[in-house]
Scaffold this active site. Structure first.
Site, PDB file in Angstrom:
ATOM      1  N   LYS A 132     -35.030 -13.053  17.578  1.00 31.00           N
ATOM      2  CA  LYS A 132     -33.684 -12.840  17.181  1.00 31.00           C
ATOM      3  C   LYS A 132     -33.041 -11.879  18.343  1.00 31.00           C
ATOM      4  O   LYS A 132     -33.921 -10.778  18.972  1.00 31.00           O
ATOM      5  CB  LYS A 132     -33.538 -11.998  16.036  1.00 31.00           C
TER       6      LYS A 132
ATOM      7  N   GLU B 166     -34.788 -16.721  -5.630  1.00 31.47           N
ATOM      8  CA  GLU B 166     -34.305 -15.929  -6.648  1.00 31.47           C
ATOM      9  C   GLU B 166     -34.796 -16.607  -7.825  1.00 31.47           C
ATOM     10  O   GLU B 166     -34.780 -15.739  -8.959  1.00 31.47           O
ATOM     11  CB  GLU B 166     -32.690 -16.564  -6.601  1.00 31.47           C
TER      12      GLU B 166
ATOM     13  N   ARG C 241     -28.480 -19.773  -8.076  1.00 30.65           N
ATOM     14  CA  ARG C 241     -29.698 -20.726  -7.761  1.00 30.65           C
ATOM     15  C   ARG C 241     -30.626 -20.418  -8.937  1.00 30.65           C
ATOM     16  O   ARG C 241     -31.573 -21.366  -8.769  1.00 30.65           O
ATOM     17  CB  ARG C 241     -30.191 -20.222  -6.474  1.00 30.65           C
TER      18      ARG C 241
END
Length: 644
Positions: free
Chosen positions: A285, A371, A399
């Site tokens: 990253k 989730e 979700r």
């Protein structure tokens, strides 16, 4: 613009077709220029930075090797897609990212043919790419489905559900695992690159297929032995056993920043008859920009920043953010109650729970992008006597709706839901707007649903959640800063289902839920100035409703307006149902509901979004005047008094 870099090679690339005209030797320079252009653009607009910088070479290689847009490239989540947008004809608009009328910060089908599938939530890419691959296979048309998915997104079960069903796609499905965090691979170097090229080559794959055919003609015991020999030969040096078990041919790991390694491997994968294939790419990253490399977490999502120093523009001092008010309030509550636990799905800082995690690490659980698991895990904790708080963004909680219904509501378990990012969210647009949670929660039996009007109310509601043990309870609050009210030293225990009057009037009643209360007060000032005495109520609860308060307001005022930061089916629908059930509408009451419009709103500044949605003070005043049939001169229609 002063910070626009010099990019002579990138200036010649207006589409991937132009990119493919370049020689392999030119690609490193192109990648360098693409990285500088990405840094410059995000420095101007703000947005996601570290993730995009990490895939510059990978983006370049994919578009160079594969025939996009015929080959369908799908970026999981999509926050890493800025370099992709620059290479696919959108460079001239790249400095409009996340602004009103500008480019989306994620992939978006309506924006470009190079965005075949919109994404802003995690772990959908493999399922979608599989759909494209199978559709092309059934139609007999060329084209692969290519999913680029990060190692974090691989923590979600949906990714594995898709992989478990991917065999039918054959070589039309390519999954590229962008590993930029987890240490699930051996060191990446020349040997790994050589092995990856070897095992993805046509010669190796042809030999492997020949051995399979030979093994099938041998007695059955040899089948298993041949398979194990192949897995051992590659697994000893490469890993990937899990992916092999799911039916994928595994290649990697390879250096995602080395184009000399990437290009031949992707070419082999493109031409392979074996499939589906997973290519394991290791990236970093923030690659190529020192401030982002040094603090990738801080440069995931950034404000406008100085490209030279990396210093981000600081917001002017103001009230605390709602997420931090929640985190601090819950941390204080946990000091007095060892039963309090906090759960998040890969958003510890985004939900303000990083403070809780530091104070009570044994009672903090980051379950990753999962989730569904988070909600049922919380239900299990609640069933065993704990007081769990599941802090999840409104759009991400969608979700896990089946788990909310089946595992929490039906069993009436006291799970506490802290619903962040309720309402419109500005630059993140429709994919992150919390538009539906009042509707999808307040329709459930056993649920208590609250909405905080300001940061002080949020503190009271956190305390109320702690003490509510008779069933599930939720509090919703928006993204951004509070209103600046003083925070209470000692939180108040709210009476379930009871609202409050914050301003008393006689003619107009505004029934507010959530942070539109400040706009309701502004509207009341305007209406009072026109001689229309106005009551403003903060209902606090969407469920259960304060029936007594609502009944009084409806029967004692000439017009009543409900307002909420939620789509149809929320507060307004419940108030209308209550009025109908009690026969109040038979008396000719004028009730108007104000809510989010029946559309998905694009990104813009929050105040612009709310004005577009008709949920600001001006819209409230207009709604009231139309209900009372006031003309431009401010006089009421027939039978309407002009004042209280």
């Amino acid at each position: 613009m002063a910070n626009v870099p010099v990019t002579p090679l990138l200036d010649t690339v207006h589409s991937p077709a132009d990119l493919r005209k370049l020689s392999p030797e030119q690609l490193p320079q192109l990648a360098d220029e693409l990285r500088q252009e990405t840094i410059s653009a995000v420095g101007t607009t703000g947005g996601h930075l570290g993730s995009g910088l990490g895939v510059v070479e990978l983006t370049t290689a994919i578009h160079y090797v594969f025939d996009t847009p015929r080959d369908r490239l799908i970026w999981d989540v999509g926050h890493q897609c800025y370099p992709h947008k620059i290479l696919t004809g959108r460079r001239d608009r790249i400095r409009t990212l996340r602004q009103g009328g500008g480019l989306s910060g994620f992939t978006k089908r309506s924006e470009s043919e190079y965005d075949p599938f919109g994404a802003a939530h995690s772990s959908t890419s493999i399922s979608a790419a599989l759909g494209f691959a199978i559709a092309n296979k059934l139609a007999g048309t060329p084209g692969k489905g290519i999913a680029v998915i990060g190692d974090g997104a691989m923590s979600a079960g949906m990714a594995y559900e898709a992989m478990n069903n991917a065999e039918a796609a054959g070589n039309r499905l390519v999954v590229i695992l962008n590993d930029n965090d987890m240490s699930i691979a051996p060191p990446v170097g020349g040997l790994s690159a050589y092995l990856s090229r070897m095992v993805s080559s046509r010669e190796f794959l042809s030999l492997r297929e020949l051995m399979k055919k030979v093994a099938r003609k041998l007695p059955r015991p040899f089948h298993s032995a041949a398979r194990k020999t192949d897995e051992f030969a590659r697994g000893m040096t490469m890993g990937g056993t899990l992916f092999e078990e799911l039916g994928f041919y595994y290649v990697g790991p390879i250096d995602g920043h080395n184009l000399e390694h990437l290009i031949p491997v992707l070419e082999n994968v493109r031409d392979a008859e074996e499939g589906p294939i997973l290519v394991h790419v290791v990236t970093k990253k923030g690659k190529g920009y020192a401030p982002a490399e040094a603090a990738a977490d801080k440069y995931h999502g950034v404000q406008k920043f100085d490209v030279i120093t990396g210093a981000q523009a600081k917001a002017p001092p103001g009230p605390p953010q709602y997420q931090n008010v929640f985190g601090e309030a819950l941390t204080k509550e946990a000091a007095n109650d060892p039963r309090i636990c906090a759960i998040t799905a890969a958003m510890p800082s985004g939900t303000g729970l990083d403070k809780f995690a530091n104070a009570y690490p044994d009672r903090f659980f980051d379950v990753g992008i999962a989730e569904q698991h988070a909600v049922t895990f919380a239900a299990g904790l609640a069933a065993q006597g704990m007081r769990p708080f599941a802090a999840i963004y409104s759009t991400f909680l969608q979700r896990a709706y089946d788990q909310v219904v089946h595992d929490v509501a039906i069993q009436n378990l006291p799970v506490r839901f802290a619903i962040d990012r309720a309402g419109l969210v500005g630059a993140d647009g429709a994919t992150h707007a919390g538009s539906f949670d009042v509707t999808y929660l307040a329709t459930l039996p056993n649920f208590v649903v609250m909405a905080a009007a300001d940061e002080a109310e949020l503190v009271h509601m956190v305390h109320t959640c702690v003490e509510h043990d008779s069933g599930p309870i939720a509090v919703r609050y928006p993204r951004g800063n509070g209103t600046g009210v003083a925070l209470p030293e000692t939180p108040e225990l709210l009476e379930i289902g009871k609202g409050r009057i914050v301003r008393e009037g006689k003619k107009v009643a505004i029934l507010s839920l959530g942070t539109r209360l400040s706009e309701a007060m502004r509207a009341a000032d305007t209406l009072d100035a026109r001689g229309l005495s106005t009551t403003v109520a903060d209902l606090r609860f969407a469920k259960p409703l304060d029936n007594a308060l609502i009944r009084r307001l409806l029967t004692s005022h000439e017009v009543a307006v409900t307002i909420e930061e939620n789509a149809v089916g929320g507060l307004g629908a419940h108030v209308l149902t209550m009025a109908s059930d009690e026969g109040l509408t038979d008396a000719g009451l004028k009730i108007r509901t104000m809510r989010l419009p029946d559309l998905f709103q694009d990104q813009d500044k929050p105040e612009v979004q709310y004005a577009q949605a008709g949920l600001d003070a001006e819209a409230i005043v207009d709604t009231v005047l139309k209900a009372l049939r006031y003309n431009e001169a401010g006089h009421g229609g027939a039978g309407q008094a002009a004042s209280a």
